[in-house]
Design a protein around this motif. Sequence first.
Motif, PDB file in Angstrom:
ATOM      1  N   GLU A 101      -6.310  22.150  -5.460  1.00  0.00           N
ATOM      2  CA  GLU A 101      -5.737  20.796  -4.940  1.00  0.00           C
ATOM      3  C   GLU A 101      -4.380  20.649  -5.933  1.00  0.00           C
ATOM      4  OE1 GLU A 101      -8.973  18.335  -5.449  1.00  0.00           O
ATOM      5  OE2 GLU A 101      -9.591  18.258  -3.538  1.00  0.00           O
ATOM      6  N   LYS A 102      -4.579  21.130  -7.274  1.00  0.00           N
ATOM      7  CA  LYS A 102      -3.347  21.248  -8.091  1.00  0.00           C
ATOM      8  C   LYS A 102      -2.299  21.772  -7.438  1.00  0.00           C
ATOM      9  CE  LYS A 102      -5.870  20.225 -12.436  1.00  0.00           C
ATOM     10  NZ  LYS A 102      -6.206  20.889 -13.452  1.00  0.00           N
ATOM     11  N   LYS A 103      -2.439  23.175  -7.070  1.00  0.00           N
ATOM     12  CA  LYS A 103      -1.435  24.102  -6.412  1.00  0.00           C
ATOM     13  C   LYS A 103      -0.768  23.257  -5.080  1.00  0.00           C
ATOM     14  CE  LYS A 103      -3.585  28.312  -7.984  1.00  0.00           C
ATOM     15  NZ  LYS A 103      -4.122  29.459  -7.569  1.00  0.00           N
ATOM     16  N   VAL A 104      -1.787  22.639  -4.398  1.00  0.00           N
ATOM     17  CA  VAL A 104      -0.864  22.029  -3.322  1.00  0.00           C
ATOM     18  C   VAL A 104       0.004  20.908  -3.635  1.00  0.00           C
ATOM     19  CG1 VAL A 104      -1.662  20.294  -1.209  1.00  0.00           C
ATOM     20  CG2 VAL A 104      -2.953  22.444  -1.777  1.00  0.00           C
ATOM     21  N   VAL A 105      -0.396  20.209  -5.013  1.00  0.00           N
ATOM     22  CA  VAL A 105       0.424  18.931  -5.313  1.00  0.00           C
ATOM     23  C   VAL A 105       1.496  19.739  -5.573  1.00  0.00           C
ATOM     24  CG1 VAL A 105       0.631  17.409  -7.195  1.00  0.00           C
ATOM     25  CG2 VAL A 105      -1.615  17.609  -5.892  1.00  0.00           C
TER      26      VAL A 105
ATOM     27  N   MET B 265       0.970  -1.261  -0.061  1.00  0.00           N
ATOM     28  CA  MET B 265       0.081   0.279  -0.145  1.00  0.00           C
ATOM     29  C   MET B 265       1.029   1.110   0.012  1.00  0.00           C
ATOM     30  SD  MET B 265      -2.930   1.297   2.809  1.00  0.00           S
ATOM     31  CE  MET B 265      -1.951   1.149   4.070  1.00  0.00           C
ATOM     32  N   ILE B 266       0.649   2.144  -1.164  1.00  0.00           N
ATOM     33  CA  ILE B 266       1.446   3.376  -1.134  1.00  0.00           C
ATOM     34  C   ILE B 266       1.203   4.144   0.052  1.00  0.00           C
ATOM     35  CG2 ILE B 266       1.791   5.367  -2.443  1.00  0.00           C
ATOM     36  CD1 ILE B 266       1.618   3.653  -4.789  1.00  0.00           C
ATOM     37  N   THR B 267       1.978   4.791   0.929  1.00  0.00           N
ATOM     38  CA  THR B 267       1.729   5.524   1.764  1.00  0.00           C
ATOM     39  C   THR B 267       2.134   6.995   1.763  1.00  0.00           C
ATOM     40  OG1 THR B 267       4.039   5.034   3.243  1.00  0.00           O
ATOM     41  CG2 THR B 267       1.819   3.825   3.945  1.00  0.00           C
ATOM     42  N   LYS B 268       3.441   7.148   0.910  1.00  0.00           N
ATOM     43  CA  LYS B 268       3.964   8.535   0.465  1.00  0.00           C
ATOM     44  C   LYS B 268       4.103   8.363  -0.991  1.00  0.00           C
ATOM     45  CE  LYS B 268       7.194  12.142   1.582  1.00  0.00           C
ATOM     46  NZ  LYS B 268       8.457  12.442   2.212  1.00  0.00           N
ATOM     47  N   LEU B 269       3.739   9.413  -1.695  1.00  0.00           N
ATOM     48  CA  LEU B 269       3.970   9.287  -3.194  1.00  0.00           C
ATOM     49  C   LEU B 269       5.109  10.274  -3.410  1.00  0.00           C
ATOM     50  CD1 LEU B 269       0.242  10.067  -4.547  1.00  0.00           C
ATOM     51  CD2 LEU B 269       1.569   7.893  -4.573  1.00  0.00           C
ATOM     52  N   ASN B 270       6.016   9.934  -4.583  1.00  0.00           N
ATOM     53  CA  ASN B 270       7.095  10.631  -4.935  1.00  0.00           C
ATOM     54  C   ASN B 270       6.356  11.468  -6.138  1.00  0.00           C
ATOM     55  OD1 ASN B 270       9.442  11.391  -6.120  1.00  0.00           O
ATOM     56  ND2 ASN B 270       9.814   9.614  -7.101  1.00  0.00           N
ATOM     57  N   LEU B 271       6.512  12.649  -5.757  1.00  0.00           N
ATOM     58  CA  LEU B 271       5.957  13.507  -6.760  1.00  0.00           C
ATOM     59  C   LEU B 271       6.857  14.223  -7.681  1.00  0.00           C
ATOM     60  CD1 LEU B 271       3.377  15.381  -4.488  1.00  0.00           C
ATOM     61  CD2 LEU B 271       2.893  13.667  -6.202  1.00  0.00           C
ATOM     62  N   THR B 272       8.287  13.967  -7.713  1.00  0.00           N
ATOM     63  CA  THR B 272       9.278  14.721  -8.474  1.00  0.00           C
ATOM     64  C   THR B 272       9.052  14.150  -9.932  1.00  0.00           C
ATOM     65  OG1 THR B 272      10.754  12.656  -7.919  1.00  0.00           O
ATOM     66  CG2 THR B 272      10.710  14.693  -6.726  1.00  0.00           C
ATOM     67  N   ASP B 273       8.220  13.125 -10.325  1.00  0.00           N
ATOM     68  CA  ASP B 273       7.803  12.818 -11.669  1.00  0.00           C
ATOM     69  C   ASP B 273       7.025  13.788 -12.335  1.00  0.00           C
ATOM     70  OD1 ASP B 273       8.053  11.454 -14.162  1.00  0.00           O
ATOM     71  OD2 ASP B 273       7.112   9.642 -13.267  1.00  0.00           O
TER      72      ASP B 273
ATOM     73  N   ALA C 195       5.545  18.998  -4.599  1.00  0.00           N
ATOM     74  CA  ALA C 195       6.497  18.543  -5.481  1.00  0.00           C
ATOM     75  C   ALA C 195       7.476  19.166  -5.378  1.00  0.00           C
ATOM     76  CB  ALA C 195       5.913  18.383  -7.008  1.00  0.00           C
ATOM     77  N   GLU C 196       7.477  20.373  -5.255  1.00  0.00           N
ATOM     78  CA  GLU C 196       8.741  21.347  -4.983  1.00  0.00           C
ATOM     79  C   GLU C 196       9.518  21.078  -3.676  1.00  0.00           C
ATOM     80  OE1 GLU C 196       7.233  25.294  -5.226  1.00  0.00           O
ATOM     81  OE2 GLU C 196       6.592  25.292  -7.083  1.00  0.00           O
ATOM     82  N   GLU C 197       8.761  20.683  -2.678  1.00  0.00           N
ATOM     83  CA  GLU C 197       9.339  20.518  -1.333  1.00  0.00           C
ATOM     84  C   GLU C 197      10.134  19.289  -1.443  1.00  0.00           C
ATOM     85  OE1 GLU C 197       6.253  20.217   1.474  1.00  0.00           O
ATOM     86  OE2 GLU C 197       5.759  22.398   1.365  1.00  0.00           O
ATOM     87  N   GLN C 198       9.537  18.307  -2.149  1.00  0.00           N
ATOM     88  CA  GLN C 198      10.413  16.970  -2.373  1.00  0.00           C
ATOM     89  C   GLN C 198      11.523  17.033  -3.401  1.00  0.00           C
ATOM     90  OE1 GLN C 198       7.876  13.632  -3.890  1.00  0.00           O
ATOM     91  NE2 GLN C 198       6.582  13.748  -1.818  1.00  0.00           N
ATOM     92  N   ILE C 199      11.478  17.747  -4.306  1.00  0.00           N
ATOM     93  CA  ILE C 199      12.532  18.197  -5.077  1.00  0.00           C
ATOM     94  C   ILE C 199      13.676  18.920  -4.356  1.00  0.00           C
ATOM     95  CG2 ILE C 199      13.148  19.461  -7.127  1.00  0.00           C
ATOM     96  CD1 ILE C 199      10.677  18.898  -8.436  1.00  0.00           C
ATOM     97  N   LYS C 200      13.258  19.569  -3.437  1.00  0.00           N
ATOM     98  CA  LYS C 200      14.481  20.625  -2.648  1.00  0.00           C
ATOM     99  C   LYS C 200      15.084  19.330  -1.818  1.00  0.00           C
ATOM    100  CE  LYS C 200      12.350  24.935  -2.513  1.00  0.00           C
ATOM    101  NZ  LYS C 200      11.753  26.140  -1.750  1.00  0.00           N
TER     102      LYS C 200
END
Length: 193
Positions: free
Chosen positions: A114-118, A91-99, A122-127
């Motif tokens: 909701e798109k802005k939140v995503v 079960m996926i608990t955290k998504l990788n949004l860098t893709d 994604a920016e936070e994950q990339i950082k």
Amino acid sequence: MRRFFYNAPQHIKRKMVAAHLAEDLMLKYKRRSIQVIKGDTVKIMRGSYKGRVGKVRKVDVKRQRIEIEGVTITKVDGKSVPYPVHASNVMITKLNLTDPWRRRKLEEKLSEEEKKVVEKEAEEQIKEMEEEAMKAEMAEEEKEEEEKEEGEEEAAKESEEAEKEETVEQPEEAKEVEEAVERSKELKEEKES
């Protein structure tokens, strides 16, 4: 159905490597499941490793299995190798949004807010990924510097030892030279007389 499952082309098999989302992600993204990609954090729901949580290290589309960090099996010869887990058992608990492809697929059914939140996530994950990469580079540089220093110290010790051996050998060589000179003088004197 089973024949199709095994004989399907790669682009269709890729869609079959999917897993359910955790309940909070399900509500947030209005989806029940999504394809698993490298970097997702998953929880194993079935099997001997049930309850383990880790990041996806590799996705094997051909065998429809995923490798998770920390989930290994020990072979008979003592080697520890990754244990492949079927995607339907996690079960996926955290998504990788860098893709960017993943973000586009997630944003299809979402509102503008909701798109802005995503995008922010994604920016936070990339950082975070960039910071981790920088830390890894710094650690590698420090290791290289330590290895260079150790190599220089060893070279200095070897040169000191070589100098000590040379200083010990020089008097013996000097004595041999002196003896050879004395013998040559004696031989000259004998020839002259």
